[in-house]
Design a protein around this motif. Sequence first.
Motif, PDB file in Angstrom:
ATOM      1  N   LYS A  60       0.833  -1.206   0.000  1.00 15.83           N
ATOM      2  CA  LYS A  60       0.000   0.000   0.000  1.00 15.83           C
ATOM      3  C   LYS A  60       0.869   1.257   0.000  1.00 15.83           C
ATOM      4  N   ASN A  61       0.501   2.222  -0.845  1.00 16.14           N
ATOM      5  CA  ASN A  61       1.116   3.541  -0.810  1.00 16.14           C
ATOM      6  C   ASN A  61       0.529   4.300   0.368  1.00 16.14           C
ATOM      7  N   SER A  62       1.141   5.413   0.716  1.00 20.06           N
ATOM      8  CA  SER A  62       0.622   6.216   1.811  1.00 20.06           C
ATOM      9  C   SER A  62      -0.782   6.731   1.516  1.00 20.06           C
ATOM     10  N   ASP A  63      -1.138   6.852   0.237  1.00 17.83           N
ATOM     11  CA  ASP A  63      -2.485   7.312  -0.109  1.00 17.83           C
ATOM     12  C   ASP A  63      -3.461   6.149  -0.250  1.00 17.83           C
ATOM     13  N   GLY A  64      -3.034   4.932   0.097  1.00 19.16           N
ATOM     14  CA  GLY A  64      -3.938   3.776   0.052  1.00 19.16           C
ATOM     15  C   GLY A  64      -3.887   2.997  -1.240  1.00 19.16           C
ATOM     16  N   GLY A  65      -3.205   3.527  -2.265  1.00 21.18           N
ATOM     17  CA  GLY A  65      -3.106   2.818  -3.535  1.00 21.18           C
ATOM     18  C   GLY A  65      -2.037   1.729  -3.474  1.00 21.18           C
ATOM     19  N   ASN A  66      -2.074   0.826  -4.428  1.00 23.97           N
ATOM     20  CA  ASN A  66      -1.086  -0.252  -4.474  1.00 23.97           C
ATOM     21  C   ASN A  66       0.069   0.128  -5.388  1.00 23.97           C
ATOM     22  N   ARG A  67       1.264  -0.294  -4.988  1.00 28.19           N
ATOM     23  CA  ARG A  67       2.439  -0.158  -5.844  1.00 28.19           C
ATOM     24  C   ARG A  67       3.203  -1.473  -5.765  1.00 28.19           C
ATOM     25  N   PRO A  68       3.850  -1.860  -6.835  1.00 29.22           N
ATOM     26  CA  PRO A  68       4.584  -3.130  -6.805  1.00 29.22           C
ATOM     27  C   PRO A  68       5.732  -3.085  -5.799  1.00 29.22           C
ATOM     28  N   LYS A  69       5.944  -4.204  -5.101  1.00 30.98           N
ATOM     29  CA  LYS A  69       7.111  -4.326  -4.233  1.00 30.98           C
ATOM     30  C   LYS A  69       8.317  -4.565  -5.125  1.00 30.98           C
ATOM     31  N   SER A  70       9.464  -4.097  -4.680  1.00 31.03           N
ATOM     32  CA  SER A  70      10.679  -4.319  -5.450  1.00 31.03           C
ATOM     33  C   SER A  70      11.039  -5.801  -5.433  1.00 31.03           C
ATOM     34  N   LEU A  71      11.786  -6.222  -6.428  1.00 32.80           N
ATOM     35  CA  LEU A  71      12.260  -7.610  -6.456  1.00 32.80           C
ATOM     36  C   LEU A  71      13.066  -7.923  -5.207  1.00 32.80           C
ATOM     37  N   LYS A  72      13.877  -6.954  -4.784  1.00 31.85           N
ATOM     38  CA  LYS A  72      14.679  -7.150  -3.581  1.00 31.85           C
ATOM     39  C   LYS A  72      13.774  -7.421  -2.385  1.00 31.85           C
ATOM     40  N   GLN A  73      12.732  -6.618  -2.209  1.00 29.71           N
ATOM     41  CA  GLN A  73      11.836  -6.808  -1.070  1.00 29.71           C
ATOM     42  C   GLN A  73      11.074  -8.124  -1.176  1.00 29.71           C
ATOM     43  N   GLN A  74      10.679  -8.495  -2.384  1.00 28.84           N
ATOM     44  CA  GLN A  74      10.005  -9.787  -2.571  1.00 28.84           C
ATOM     45  C   GLN A  74      10.936 -10.929  -2.154  1.00 28.84           C
ATOM     46  N   ALA A  75      12.206 -10.835  -2.565  1.00 30.07           N
ATOM     47  CA  ALA A  75      13.182 -11.878  -2.215  1.00 30.07           C
ATOM     48  C   ALA A  75      13.393 -11.936  -0.707  1.00 30.07           C
ATOM     49  N   ILE A  76      13.521 -10.779  -0.087  1.00 30.38           N
ATOM     50  CA  ILE A  76      13.712 -10.732   1.370  1.00 30.38           C
ATOM     51  C   ILE A  76      12.510 -11.337   2.084  1.00 30.38           C
ATOM     52  N   ASN A  77      11.313 -11.008   1.614  1.00 31.98           N
ATOM     53  CA  ASN A  77      10.099 -11.572   2.218  1.00 31.98           C
ATOM     54  C   ASN A  77      10.076 -13.094   2.084  1.00 31.98           C
ATOM     55  N   LEU A  78      10.475 -13.593   0.923  1.00 31.59           N
ATOM     56  CA  LEU A  78      10.503 -15.044   0.721  1.00 31.59           C
ATOM     57  C   LEU A  78      11.539 -15.709   1.621  1.00 31.59           C
ATOM     58  N   ILE A  79      12.688 -15.079   1.796  1.00 31.93           N
ATOM     59  CA  ILE A  79      13.706 -15.617   2.699  1.00 31.93           C
ATOM     60  C   ILE A  79      13.152 -15.663   4.125  1.00 31.93           C
TER      61      ILE A  79
END
Length: 109
Positions: A10-29
């Motif tokens: 979520k963006n600060s205004d409530g909209g969605n933005r894609p997570k970075s590949l780095k953040q996706q990888a960190i989340n998966l780890i």
Amino acid sequence: PSLSFSPETKNSDGGNRPKSLKQQAINLIQNGKVFHKSKEMDKAIEAYSEAIEKIVALPDQHISNTLSARAHILRSNVYREQNDRALAAQDAKVACNIDPTSARYIRVY
């Protein structure tokens, strides 16, 4: 946790933005660590494998190498606990080739 995750945040205004590949990888780890701790080994391996796939596409070589070595070591440790020594050794070797300092995280038998 569920292995699937939202590739958006979520963006600060409530909209969605894609997570970075780095953040996706960190989340998966992080998911892999939780699965490993709860002895859900197949899910841990899947999470680490998906993280490695994301990491390969990262443009920053230093970040990519660091995350890739870490994900390989973590997956190696899961394989070791499953007594799959061949795959554990293979992942440990890949991690050490990527980042020789990662050898300190390898668990031995």
